[in-house]
Design a protein around this motif. Structure first.
Motif, PDB file in Angstrom:
ATOM      1  N   PHE A  86       3.037   7.553  -5.078  1.00 46.76           N
ATOM      2  CA  PHE A  86       2.406   8.605  -4.278  1.00 46.76           C
ATOM      3  C   PHE A  86       0.897   8.430  -4.212  1.00 46.76           C
ATOM      4  O   PHE A  86       0.281   8.570  -3.153  1.00 46.76           O
ATOM      5  CB  PHE A  86       2.740   9.992  -4.850  1.00 46.76           C
ATOM      6  N   ARG A  87       0.287   8.128  -5.338  1.00 43.29           N
ATOM      7  CA  ARG A  87      -1.167   7.968  -5.372  1.00 43.29           C
ATOM      8  C   ARG A  87      -1.600   6.771  -4.541  1.00 43.29           C
ATOM      9  O   ARG A  87      -2.591   6.824  -3.807  1.00 43.29           O
ATOM     10  CB  ARG A  87      -1.658   7.818  -6.814  1.00 43.29           C
ATOM     11  N   ASP A  88      -0.840   5.653  -4.650  1.00 42.49           N
ATOM     12  CA  ASP A  88      -1.180   4.467  -3.882  1.00 42.49           C
ATOM     13  C   ASP A  88      -1.034   4.718  -2.383  1.00 42.49           C
ATOM     14  O   ASP A  88      -1.808   4.197  -1.585  1.00 42.49           O
ATOM     15  CB  ASP A  88      -0.296   3.295  -4.304  1.00 42.49           C
ATOM     16  N   LEU A  89      -0.024   5.498  -2.007  1.00 46.40           N
ATOM     17  CA  LEU A  89       0.158   5.808  -0.590  1.00 46.40           C
ATOM     18  C   LEU A  89      -1.080   6.491  -0.010  1.00 46.40           C
ATOM     19  O   LEU A  89      -1.494   6.209   1.113  1.00 46.40           O
ATOM     20  CB  LEU A  89       1.368   6.723  -0.407  1.00 46.40           C
ATOM     21  N   VAL A  90      -1.654   7.394  -0.785  1.00 45.29           N
ATOM     22  CA  VAL A  90      -2.778   8.185  -0.302  1.00 45.29           C
ATOM     23  C   VAL A  90      -4.094   7.427  -0.409  1.00 45.29           C
ATOM     24  O   VAL A  90      -4.939   7.495   0.487  1.00 45.29           O
ATOM     25  CB  VAL A  90      -2.866   9.521  -1.076  1.00 45.29           C
ATOM     26  N   HIS A  91      -4.264   6.669  -1.491  1.00 43.32           N
ATOM     27  CA  HIS A  91      -5.585   6.123  -1.797  1.00 43.32           C
ATOM     28  C   HIS A  91      -5.701   4.603  -1.702  1.00 43.32           C
ATOM     29  O   HIS A  91      -6.811   4.082  -1.772  1.00 43.32           O
ATOM     30  CB  HIS A  91      -6.003   6.546  -3.207  1.00 43.32           C
ATOM     31  N   LYS A  92      -4.590   3.889  -1.550  1.00 36.85           N
ATOM     32  CA  LYS A  92      -4.664   2.433  -1.602  1.00 36.85           C
ATOM     33  C   LYS A  92      -3.766   1.810  -0.540  1.00 36.85           C
ATOM     34  O   LYS A  92      -2.653   2.261  -0.321  1.00 36.85           O
ATOM     35  CB  LYS A  92      -4.256   1.927  -2.991  1.00 36.85           C
ATOM     36  N   SER A  93      -4.250   0.791   0.088  1.00 33.82           N
ATOM     37  CA  SER A  93      -3.443   0.055   1.055  1.00 33.82           C
ATOM     38  C   SER A  93      -3.560  -1.429   0.761  1.00 33.82           C
ATOM     39  O   SER A  93      -4.515  -1.883   0.124  1.00 33.82           O
ATOM     40  CB  SER A  93      -3.914   0.350   2.486  1.00 33.82           C
ATOM     41  N   GLY A  94      -2.569  -2.182   1.206  1.00 26.26           N
ATOM     42  CA  GLY A  94      -2.600  -3.622   1.004  1.00 26.26           C
ATOM     43  C   GLY A  94      -2.019  -4.091  -0.307  1.00 26.26           C
ATOM     44  O   GLY A  94      -2.019  -5.298  -0.589  1.00 26.26           O
ATOM     45  N   ASP A  95      -1.530  -3.178  -1.144  1.00 27.34           N
ATOM     46  CA  ASP A  95      -0.922  -3.569  -2.409  1.00 27.34           C
ATOM     47  C   ASP A  95       0.434  -4.216  -2.133  1.00 27.34           C
ATOM     48  O   ASP A  95       1.278  -3.634  -1.459  1.00 27.34           O
ATOM     49  CB  ASP A  95      -0.758  -2.343  -3.306  1.00 27.34           C
ATOM     50  N   PRO A  96       0.691  -5.441  -2.640  1.00 24.43           N
ATOM     51  CA  PRO A  96       1.938  -6.151  -2.310  1.00 24.43           C
ATOM     52  C   PRO A  96       3.199  -5.385  -2.709  1.00 24.43           C
ATOM     53  O   PRO A  96       4.167  -5.348  -1.949  1.00 24.43           O
ATOM     54  CB  PRO A  96       1.805  -7.464  -3.106  1.00 24.43           C
ATOM     55  N   MET A  97       3.195  -4.784  -3.907  1.00 21.14           N
ATOM     56  CA  MET A  97       4.380  -4.031  -4.333  1.00 21.14           C
ATOM     57  C   MET A  97       4.625  -2.843  -3.419  1.00 21.14           C
ATOM     58  O   MET A  97       5.759  -2.553  -3.023  1.00 21.14           O
ATOM     59  CB  MET A  97       4.200  -3.553  -5.780  1.00 21.14           C
ATOM     60  N   LEU A  98       3.560  -2.148  -3.065  1.00 20.27           N
ATOM     61  CA  LEU A  98       3.688  -0.985  -2.192  1.00 20.27           C
ATOM     62  C   LEU A  98       4.152  -1.400  -0.806  1.00 20.27           C
ATOM     63  O   LEU A  98       5.048  -0.783  -0.222  1.00 20.27           O
ATOM     64  CB  LEU A  98       2.358  -0.242  -2.113  1.00 20.27           C
ATOM     65  N   ASP A  99       3.561  -2.454  -0.270  1.00 18.13           N
ATOM     66  CA  ASP A  99       3.953  -2.931   1.056  1.00 18.13           C
ATOM     67  C   ASP A  99       5.408  -3.374   1.078  1.00 18.13           C
ATOM     68  O   ASP A  99       6.144  -3.108   2.045  1.00 18.13           O
ATOM     69  CB  ASP A  99       3.049  -4.082   1.501  1.00 18.13           C
ATOM     70  N   ASP A 100       5.836  -4.058   0.010  1.00 17.76           N
ATOM     71  CA  ASP A 100       7.229  -4.491  -0.060  1.00 17.76           C
ATOM     72  C   ASP A 100       8.172  -3.294  -0.097  1.00 17.76           C
ATOM     73  O   ASP A 100       9.239  -3.307   0.506  1.00 17.76           O
ATOM     74  CB  ASP A 100       7.456  -5.366  -1.298  1.00 17.76           C
ATOM     75  N   TYR A 101       7.760  -2.256  -0.840  1.00 18.12           N
ATOM     76  CA  TYR A 101       8.628  -1.085  -0.920  1.00 18.12           C
ATOM     77  C   TYR A 101       8.695  -0.350   0.412  1.00 18.12           C
ATOM     78  O   TYR A 101       9.763   0.106   0.835  1.00 18.12           O
ATOM     79  CB  TYR A 101       8.166  -0.129  -2.015  1.00 18.12           C
ATOM     80  N   LEU A 102       7.574  -0.239   1.111  1.00 11.25           N
ATOM     81  CA  LEU A 102       7.578   0.402   2.424  1.00 11.25           C
ATOM     82  C   LEU A 102       8.451  -0.379   3.402  1.00 11.25           C
ATOM     83  O   LEU A 102       9.179   0.219   4.204  1.00 11.25           O
ATOM     84  CB  LEU A 102       6.149   0.524   2.956  1.00 11.25           C
ATOM     85  N   ASP A 103       8.390  -1.706   3.339  1.00 11.97           N
ATOM     86  CA  ASP A 103       9.276  -2.512   4.173  1.00 11.97           C
ATOM     87  C   ASP A 103      10.733  -2.227   3.836  1.00 11.97           C
ATOM     88  O   ASP A 103      11.592  -2.144   4.722  1.00 11.97           O
ATOM     89  CB  ASP A 103       8.985  -3.999   3.971  1.00 11.97           C
ATOM     90  N   ASP A 104      11.009  -2.072   2.550  1.00 12.21           N
ATOM     91  CA  ASP A 104      12.361  -1.776   2.104  1.00 12.21           C
ATOM     92  C   ASP A 104      12.813  -0.399   2.583  1.00 12.21           C
ATOM     93  O   ASP A 104      13.966  -0.199   2.978  1.00 12.21           O
ATOM     94  CB  ASP A 104      12.418  -1.856   0.569  1.00 12.21           C
TER      95      ASP A 104
END
Length: 299
Positions: free
Chosen positions: A127-145
């Protein structure tokens, strides 16, 4: 992986005879997702009146969930946090849920329900990364998923209501990211699942999950309702407890509270021999079938 301030996510693939649904679970680590899954895999002391016949782990990774329930939770211990830095290292848990014969047919459809749940564990401050961080590989992979999902299960510790505004901001960012990542609108079901409902302030309203969610998390509930109305998708509310309660006339949580903060409640099981979870299958069934199973909502 449960009891800290970080957030992680899991994915499920739910298969029925004649169809398949892909579901993703999101929520704070303190929401109790691993305890939820381990308790579901172990399925201790099930009531003879419960519609669920068996819950069976499939594969070595899934057996690990049962081991965690038996060797850690049942011994009154905490599950340790899991920190993953490589998305290829995530484990895949698969559970097979079988309903008893008299409960195993979708009303009016003629289809027998066979549910296989495959769960992948993602680590990160979601949740915190969604709001405050972009470009994180783990987060991007999860959003793709998440783009593959036909359903989302949002797990929230029912005692973490002081984080309502943060959860709302995270969900708002999530639906924006999903919208921008897809060529066409995906009509998803969303299950809002309150955990830790053995706690007395939650237990008294366990049979009114929407009312309880609106009282405890008004901003998050409103955000979900707005998204669902705009995108013509369904949202349902559920209450669960991985540990259950003790007693009928004079109930109390079957858990020992270790600490409580704005992140929620940290507990361990109090009496393992009387361990009987509540409501764990109900949201999975609804996300799979689109139908509420009243017997799965019973104590």
């Amino acid at each position: 992986m449960l009891f800290d301030n970080k957030t992680n996510s899991k994915s499920l693939s739910i298969k029925t005879l004649g169809g398949e649904s892909a579901v993703r679970i999101i929520g704070d680590r303190s929401s109790g997702k691993t305890t939820y899954l381990a308790s579901l895999a172990y399925w201790p002391n099930a009531s003879p009146d419960n519609p669920v016949q068996t819950v069976s782990p499939l594969g070595e990774d899934s057996e690990e969930l049962v081991n965690k329930a038996r060797d850690i939770l049942e011994q009154g211990l905490l599950l340790e946090p899991t920190n993953l830095h490589d998305i290829d290292a995530v484990k895949d848990y698969t559970l097979s849920i079988t309903l008893k014969d008299r409960f195993s047919w979708l009303r009016g459809s003629g289809k027998m329900v066979q549910i296989n749940v495959s769960c992948k564990d993602y680590s990160g401050e979601f949740f915190r990364d969604l709001v405050h961080k972009s470009g994180d590989p783990m987060l991007d992979d999860y959003l793709d998923d998440c783009c593959l999902a036909t359903g989302l299960m949002v797990l929230v510790d029912g005692t973490s209501h002081r984080k309502d505004k943060e959860y709302c901001a995270g969900i708002e960012k999530l639906v924006v990211e999903l919208d921008r990542a897809e060529l066409k609108n995906q009509h998803r079901r969303i299950a809002f699942v309150l955990t830790k409902c053995e706690q007395s302030e939650l237990w008294v309203n366990r049979h009114e999950p929407k009312k309880l969610a609106n009282m405890r998390f008004p901003k998050l509930s409103a955000q979900l309702e707005s998204y669902c109305q705009l995108n013509r998708v369904g949202v349902e509310y559920f209450t669960t407890s991985a540990f259950g309660i003790l007693g009928k006339q004079y109930p109390e949580p079957n858990s020992k509270r270790l600490r409580r903060s704005r992140d929620g409640t940290t507990s361990v099981i109090k009496k393992p021999k009387l361990w009987r979870p509540f409501g764990l299958v109900a949201p999975v069934y609804w996300l799979c079938t689109g139908k509420r199973h009243p017997e799965l909502d019973r104590d």
